[in-house]
Design an enzyme around this catalytic site. Sequence first.
Site, PDB file in Angstrom:
ATOM      1  N   SER A 123       7.982 -15.505  -1.738  1.00 23.87           N
ATOM      2  CA  SER A 123       7.732 -14.726  -2.951  1.00 23.87           C
ATOM      3  C   SER A 123       8.219 -13.299  -2.818  1.00 23.87           C
ATOM      4  CB  SER A 123       6.228 -14.721  -3.265  1.00 23.87           C
ATOM      5  OG  SER A 123       5.511 -14.101  -2.208  1.00 23.87           O
ATOM      6  N   HIS A 144      10.897 -20.819  -5.744  1.00 24.75           N
ATOM      7  CA  HIS A 144       9.602 -20.145  -5.702  1.00 24.75           C
ATOM      8  C   HIS A 144       8.654 -20.750  -6.726  1.00 24.75           C
ATOM      9  CE1 HIS A 144       7.095 -16.295  -6.468  1.00 24.75           C
ATOM     10  NE2 HIS A 144       6.498 -17.077  -5.602  1.00 24.75           N
ATOM     11  N   GLU A 156      10.913 -20.149  -9.947  1.00 23.20           N
ATOM     12  CA  GLU A 156      12.066 -19.251  -9.864  1.00 23.20           C
ATOM     13  C   GLU A 156      13.082 -19.854  -8.896  1.00 23.20           C
ATOM     14  OE1 GLU A 156      10.360 -14.769 -10.585  1.00 23.20           O
ATOM     15  OE2 GLU A 156       9.967 -15.667  -8.630  1.00 23.20           O
ATOM     16  N   ASN A 194       7.405 -10.894  -9.881  1.00 21.33           N
ATOM     17  CA  ASN A 194       6.756  -9.864  -9.068  1.00 21.33           C
ATOM     18  C   ASN A 194       7.369  -8.486  -9.270  1.00 21.33           C
ATOM     19  OD1 ASN A 194       4.606 -11.154  -7.814  1.00 21.33           O
ATOM     20  ND2 ASN A 194       5.910 -12.032  -6.230  1.00 21.33           N
TER      21      ASN A 194
END
Length: 505
Positions: A123, A144, A156, A194
């Site tokens: 991540s 991900h 992802e 993120n």
Amino acid sequence: MSALDPSVIVGVVGAGAMGAGIAQVAARAGHRVLIQDARAGAADAACGRIRADLDKLAAKGRLSPEDAAAAGGRLVPVEATADLAPAGLVIEAIVEDLDVKRALFGALEAVVAPDAILATNTSSLSITAIAAGAARPERIAGLHFFNPAPIMALVEVISGLATAPEVATRLVETANAWGKAPVRARSTPGFIVNRVARPFYAEGLRLCEEGAADPATLDAVMREAGGFRMGPFELMDLIGHDVNAAVTRSVFDAYFGDPRFRPSLVQQELVAAGWLGRKTQRGFYDYRPGAAAPAARDLPAAPAPRAVGIAGDLGPAAPLADRAAAAGLSVTRGPGDGLIRLDGATLALTDGRSATVRAAETGIADLVLFDLARDFAAAPRLALAKADAAPDTALAVAAGFVQALGKRASALADRPGLAVMRTLAMLANEACEAVLQQVAAPADIDRAMTAGVNYPQGPLAWADAVGAARLLGVLAALQAETGDDRYRPSAHLRRHVAAARPLSV
């Protein structure tokens, strides 16, 4: 390029919660799944947990008993890396340590076929860096998943510098076949979610530092006006402040101290105290037995206004005029600068300036600003802030108007941009920067933020709905009033506003 055929064996390295979740997804999609973990007995235990989860789904009617048994039968615990040799795809979900991941991929390359795909569930680490020591870095990519993997739709698919385009495409198609919502991203710090989500936490923390309101009130405003499933403080308590702060610091450091990602001293103090959120029973809120539940502060009940004057176009707040008429208030309309005129208060949607600065520049002595709402007609709460020089009665008059529409009213201290508008402006701005830097396409960014973190709307589509020019003005006002470069508008946003082009396409 098509998805991997279900006959292709999938390997999963790491039998923790994430690895087990990924294994369950692949097994339900028809693949034989080899699960390997360096800890003795961990792979066997993971298979047992997954089968128990499948049985629970069958008991609830979400999966047939036959399908549950078949998926469970496709799970195979293995002991050594060499046992993963038959796999055509291997996904690692181990510790977030670059050297450990590189060593694992080196070991995998020695046993799998030359055309096998190697994927990392990282991540935060660079896909390029993970693949740098590999003999065939072109077959390494990020895949991900979000926790819990069987439930969360988003995946992802991240390409490093050397990742072959056909490898990324194969992973996208495979994720689609597995019932997921894949998005493509380039390997940059934080990938999509993120990175783009950082302002949701950062602006909440900044508002708390500025004394805009207590966390419970700010959370309520973000939920009930902004439409977010959770407010920033309750969400950080759920994630864990140690985890959230570490991700923020990682992104901040990776972007060489860009002020947009600056960590919070408030959160740093919580981590130092060991108040990490729900897992330690203390965070922004107290979760110990007997502790009082957090409650937002509402303004006291006030009389409804006798008359409401709508001066000009209210922009995204236009539904308030219709709601006022439906509530039986006497509403008149005329030209003006987008104001709601009441006897004793003048209301305006925040434009990024504080109420005090805006009152001084416009000469409106009884100015009260109201915050953005995701849906002004349906939102059960609106936030208000009055200019310093405005009488206290102006806030009461404004609250009476909001309450007459069937909504709760919360007072914020007079801070530029208020809460929802300020947060949306920053989310959209960060999404624009991600597009500008070719991290991902606009549609993939919006899809990632709705499927991955349950935003009510993708930030770029939401910006288009509110008006990109409006948000550009908000950012410019925030930067001018605070002097903080974190609010500098993206060049991508500026260009699209100048050309009157939508951001979301």
